[in-house]
Scaffold this active site. Structure first.
Site, PDB file in Angstrom:
ATOM      1  N   ARG A   1       0.817  -1.212   0.000  1.00 58.38           N
ATOM      2  CA  ARG A   1       0.000   0.000   0.000  1.00 58.38           C
ATOM      3  C   ARG A   1       0.856   1.269   0.000  1.00 58.38           C
ATOM      4  O   ARG A   1       0.332   2.370  -0.123  1.00 58.38           O
ATOM      5  CB  ARG A   1      -0.915   0.014   1.228  1.00 58.38           C
ATOM      6  CG  ARG A   1      -1.833  -1.185   1.303  1.00 58.38           C
ATOM      7  CD  ARG A   1      -2.712  -1.119   2.519  1.00 58.38           C
ATOM      8  NE  ARG A   1      -3.656  -0.044   2.392  1.00 58.38           N
ATOM      9  CZ  ARG A   1      -4.852  -0.159   1.831  1.00 58.38           C
ATOM     10  NH1 ARG A   1      -5.240  -1.312   1.339  1.00 58.38           N
ATOM     11  NH2 ARG A   1      -5.648   0.867   1.751  1.00 58.38           N
TER      12      ARG A   1
ATOM     13  N   LYS B   1      -0.834  -0.262  -4.218  1.00 61.82           N
ATOM     14  CA  LYS B   1      -1.762  -1.213  -4.830  1.00 61.82           C
ATOM     15  C   LYS B   1      -3.204  -0.733  -4.757  1.00 61.82           C
ATOM     16  O   LYS B   1      -3.958  -0.859  -5.705  1.00 61.82           O
ATOM     17  CB  LYS B   1      -1.626  -2.578  -4.175  1.00 61.82           C
ATOM     18  CG  LYS B   1      -2.470  -3.611  -4.910  1.00 61.82           C
ATOM     19  CD  LYS B   1      -2.004  -5.000  -4.695  1.00 61.82           C
ATOM     20  CE  LYS B   1      -2.775  -5.969  -5.565  1.00 61.82           C
ATOM     21  NZ  LYS B   1      -2.434  -5.852  -7.000  1.00 61.82           N
TER      22      LYS B   1
ATOM     23  N   ASN C   1      -4.899   6.833   6.676  1.00 67.03           N
ATOM     24  CA  ASN C   1      -4.893   6.460   5.259  1.00 67.03           C
ATOM     25  C   ASN C   1      -5.985   7.281   4.605  1.00 67.03           C
ATOM     26  O   ASN C   1      -7.148   7.146   4.967  1.00 67.03           O
ATOM     27  CB  ASN C   1      -5.187   4.964   5.111  1.00 67.03           C
ATOM     28  CG  ASN C   1      -5.513   4.592   3.680  1.00 67.03           C
ATOM     29  OD1 ASN C   1      -4.952   5.162   2.748  1.00 67.03           O
ATOM     30  ND2 ASN C   1      -6.426   3.651   3.512  1.00 67.03           N
ATOM     31  N   GLY C   2      -5.621   8.139   3.655  1.00 63.55           N
ATOM     32  CA  GLY C   2      -6.634   8.965   2.986  1.00 63.55           C
ATOM     33  C   GLY C   2      -6.169  10.402   2.944  1.00 63.55           C
ATOM     34  O   GLY C   2      -4.972  10.681   3.035  1.00 63.55           O
TER      35      GLY C   2
ATOM     36  N   GLU D   1       4.755   0.111 -15.512  1.00 58.91           N
ATOM     37  CA  GLU D   1       4.644   0.272 -14.059  1.00 58.91           C
ATOM     38  C   GLU D   1       5.739  -0.454 -13.278  1.00 58.91           C
ATOM     39  O   GLU D   1       6.057  -0.039 -12.177  1.00 58.91           O
ATOM     40  CB  GLU D   1       3.243  -0.050 -13.538  1.00 58.91           C
ATOM     41  CG  GLU D   1       2.828  -1.476 -13.537  1.00 58.91           C
ATOM     42  CD  GLU D   1       1.409  -1.653 -13.001  1.00 58.91           C
ATOM     43  OE1 GLU D   1       0.909  -0.807 -12.262  1.00 58.91           O
ATOM     44  OE2 GLU D   1       0.801  -2.678 -13.346  1.00 58.91           O
TER      45      GLU D   1
ATOM     46  N   GLU E   1      -2.913  -3.451 -21.606  1.00 60.48           N
ATOM     47  CA  GLU E   1      -2.473  -4.063 -20.351  1.00 60.48           C
ATOM     48  C   GLU E   1      -0.982  -4.422 -20.411  1.00 60.48           C
ATOM     49  O   GLU E   1      -0.255  -4.240 -19.436  1.00 60.48           O
ATOM     50  CB  GLU E   1      -3.346  -5.301 -20.057  1.00 60.48           C
ATOM     51  CG  GLU E   1      -2.974  -6.090 -18.815  1.00 60.48           C
ATOM     52  CD  GLU E   1      -3.029  -5.281 -17.510  1.00 60.48           C
ATOM     53  OE1 GLU E   1      -3.526  -4.146 -17.507  1.00 60.48           O
ATOM     54  OE2 GLU E   1      -2.529  -5.792 -16.493  1.00 60.48           O
TER      55      GLU E   1
ATOM     56  N   HIS F   1      -2.158   6.694 -37.672  1.00 60.50           N
ATOM     57  CA  HIS F   1      -2.736   8.018 -37.459  1.00 60.50           C
ATOM     58  C   HIS F   1      -1.908   8.857 -36.478  1.00 60.50           C
ATOM     59  O   HIS F   1      -2.416   9.812 -35.905  1.00 60.50           O
ATOM     60  CB  HIS F   1      -4.183   7.889 -36.953  1.00 60.50           C
ATOM     61  CG  HIS F   1      -5.078   7.236 -37.952  1.00 60.50           C
ATOM     62  ND1 HIS F   1      -5.480   7.856 -39.119  1.00 60.50           N
ATOM     63  CD2 HIS F   1      -5.621   5.991 -37.986  1.00 60.50           C
ATOM     64  CE1 HIS F   1      -6.241   7.032 -39.818  1.00 60.50           C
ATOM     65  NE2 HIS F   1      -6.340   5.896 -39.155  1.00 60.50           N
TER      66      HIS F   1
ATOM     67  N   LYS G   1       1.699  -2.950 -17.767  1.00 59.89           N
ATOM     68  CA  LYS G   1       2.562  -3.815 -16.946  1.00 59.89           C
ATOM     69  C   LYS G   1       4.016  -3.400 -17.114  1.00 59.89           C
ATOM     70  O   LYS G   1       4.754  -3.275 -16.147  1.00 59.89           O
ATOM     71  CB  LYS G   1       2.416  -5.291 -17.352  1.00 59.89           C
ATOM     72  CG  LYS G   1       1.174  -5.994 -16.885  1.00 59.89           C
ATOM     73  CD  LYS G   1       1.130  -6.351 -15.411  1.00 59.89           C
ATOM     74  CE  LYS G   1       0.479  -5.279 -14.611  1.00 59.89           C
ATOM     75  NZ  LYS G   1      -0.937  -5.170 -14.583  1.00 59.89           N
TER      76      LYS G   1
END
Ligand code: M6R
Length: 615
Positions: A27, A610, A105-106, A495, A488, A511, A492
């Site tokens: 986190r 995450k 958290n926040g 990141e 995706e 294009h 991947k």
């Protein structure tokens, strides 16, 4: 987005906090810290702000703290929002008297105005964080003679934003007070001790019973139990929920990292997600639902909202739902959905897709959809998460805990679950015969063994990654459902390896993006055998003509599309709408190896968390 843990009760010790933080590290890992209180009314704080080493160093520092007579503690792992990663900004934050500590958290959105007010009253701040405002606000309330519990209740009413926090005070030794509003927070117990945490893995090895808190709840936790209060101050209840995750599933179990473990867990995760969903010919069941088949029959439009990898799974679902139901499907990034005027009414089914079930943007989009009167369904991995509880229906992915920040097994499980949803809707809309649904379900349950065939290519894909490890830019192209797979694959790669990577619909290359192609670029083309195969082959020719390297992901018999110096990664051929389940796997493996070759930490990529519980 920050991990928080608290413990109170007989035998509490600091290692319980650092062990919990270890499992919450996904986190955030900008800093780590804890506070423990002792029965004699003393408090000790330890904090480390040294990036990914923070937690290991905190463990070392904490080992010097005697466990004897600890009565409570709180711990925090940070993903910086307000204030850069630094020691002064590391949690827990204290008040002026250093008798009170807070972890959050926040985001306290109105922290600036509260801070001005508190400074005017003489409070001294030592960090740039919004969280420190909470410590001083609580101190200010307690100066009027109220308890910590009452101070939290009053302060919560003054703070705006999505947040969960836990406070302890030497004026209330043996008590933790938690507040939750649109940021995850659960409670657990083993009988002797009570825990409060951001997520299940943090207390999976310690607690035997688990409980949810509703939004805007304040919980007072002591060794004797928990008292919960609603926003209006009235007593309220926690809801117990069952956790069937094993500790093993939250550990690396011999793998070098969580990401490789989770890539290899995909066949099992998909099998579990699909198992037993077909009840009777053509009848797909949700896990929980208050939407009847009659309600679903009235739906004339589907709207999918999600972020990141979950968005890509939602994009695959758009193709499948439109094809199998003939209903229009709109797809929106959650943070866009809520701030425009989406055309949604009671005949719209809004599908929120989220591994965590806590992503704030998607949670807010789901709230918005409900306000607009839509029927709603959540496709989540975390049982009992906020979205699962808010939506009218839930379809769980049964992928088990995913710890690696880069989503892998939950992505394929999401696609599996969404394809089931598409089949269910097609049955209700009368677009597919039950026997056709049964046939597609049979094809679906054969996919895990096809994924196993791709996993066998682990080493050969590493060689491909090695070959191109010095290239500067990567472009993933695909058509139809190959397009979300391309997106995706690019996500991947960027990141976890930080290499510039983009995903495009292959037909869009000419294009604009084609201007970027030269000998420093690599193009990865999704070229499964579908009716669009020849078109993608033409797109590959366009790439070749610009001297870029080519890697083709294709089916047996298509090897001849590559030329000397190019690479072909074979994937089993399956039904075109099921192909993303198989075709995305080599891209996950490619990204994994590329990151490792570049020496990156695949489980803890920089700047990421995450579960993103801030806007
Ligand atoms: O928990 P969610 O599925 O709602 O999370 C959404 C995104 O934050 C997530 O998919 C993110 O893009 C991952 N890092 C992808 O690997």
């Amino acid at each position: 987005m920050c991990g928080i843990i608290g413990v109170v009760g007989e035998g509490s010790h600091a290692k319980q906090l650092t062990d919990g933080l270890r499992r919450l590290e996904y986190r955030g890992y900008d800093s780590a810290g804890l506070v423990v209180t002792f029965s004699d009314g003393e408090m000790q704080r330890r904090r480390v702000a040294n990036g990914k080493n923070s937690l290991s160093e905190l463990e070392l520092e904490t080992s010097e703290i005697s466990s004897e007579s600890i009565v409570s503690g709180i711990g925090h792992t940070r993903w910086a929002t307000h204030g850069r990663p630094s020691l002064p900004n590391a949690h827990p934050h204290l008040d002026c008297s250093e008798r009170l500590a807070v972890i959050q958290n926040g985001i306290v959105e109105n922290y600036a105005e509260l801070k001005v007010e508190l400074i005017e009253k003489g409070h001294i701040f030592s960090s740039e964080t919004d969280t420190e405002v909470i410590s001083h606000l609580l101190e200010d309330e307690m100066r009027t003679g109220v308890t910590l519990l009452e101070a939290v209740k009053r302060s919560a009413l003054r703070m705006r934003g999505a947040m969960s926090f836990v406070a302890l005070s030497l004026d209330a030794v043996g008590e933790l007070v938690g507040f939750k509003r649109m940021a995850p927070m659960i409670i657990g117990t083993n009988g002797d001790q009570w825990f409060i945490a951001s997520d299940i893995p943090a207390i999976l090895d310690q607690a035997t019973s688990f409980f949810h808190l509703e939004d805007d709840s304040v919980a007072s936790i002591t060794k004797s139990g928990v008292e919960v209060f609603a926003k209006d101050g009235s007593r309220s209840e926690m809801t117990e929920f069952v956790v069937d995750w094993t500790l093993d599933s939250a550990e690396k179990a011999g793998y070098e990292d969580f990401m490789s473990k989770e890539i290899f867990e995909q066949p099992g995760a998909l099998r579990d997600t699909l198992a037993g969903r077909l009840r009777g010919s053509g009848e797909i069941e949700f896990d929980e639902t208050s939407i009847s088949n009659d309600d679903l029959a009235r739906i004339n439009k589907v709207f999918i909202v999600a972020c990141g990898t979950s968005f890509h799974a939602g994009m695959v679902a758009k193709y499948a739902i439109e094809h199998w139901t003939k209903m229009p499907v709109e797809l929106d990034i959650s943070s866009e959905f809520r701030y425009r005027d989406p055309v949604v009414d009671e005949r719209t089914l809004v599908v929120a897709v989220s591994q965590s079930g806590e992503t704030l943007d998607t949670l807010a989009a789901l709230h918005e959809a409900k306000n607009l009167g839509a029927q709603t369904i959540a496709v989540c991995n975390v049982v009992g998460s906020s979205m699962a509880r808010l939506a009218d229906s839930v379809l769980y992915t049964r992928a088990g805990p995913e710890v690696g920040v880069a989503a892998t097994k939950t992505h394929t499980a999401q696609i599996g679950a969404l394809l089931l949803l598409a089949l269910k809707l097609s049955r209700i809309k009368g677009q597919l015969f039950p026997s056709e649904i049964d046939g597609l379900y049979q094809e679906l349950i054969e996919i895990p063994s096809k994924i196993e065939e791709v996993l066998d290519k682990w080493d050969s894909i590493r060689s491909v990654a090695q070959t191109f490890s010095e290239r500067e830019r990567f472009y993933f192209i695909g058509r139809h459902v190959g397009f979300p797979v391309a997106l995706e694959g690019a996500l991947k790669l960027k990141e976890i390896s930080y290499l510039p990577a983009e995903g495009y619909p292959a037909g869009e290359l000419k294009h604009g993006p084609i201007a970027m192609l030269d000998k420093n670029a690599v193009v990865i083309a999704m070229a499964s055998k579908t009716r669009l195969f020849e078109k993608i082959v033409s797109n590959i020719e366009e790439v070749r003509a610009r001297d870029s390297a080519v890697i083709v992901i294709g089916n047996s018999g298509s090897e001849s599309v590559i030329r000397e110096g190019e690479y072909f990664i074979e994937v089993p051929q399956v039904h075109p709408l099921l192909a993303p389940l198989v075709d995305v796997v080599p891209l996950q493996i490619f990204a994994y190896h590329m990151a490792r070759i570049h020496g990156e930490d695949v489980d803890r990529p920089r700047n990421l968390a995450k579960t993103v519980t801030v806007e």
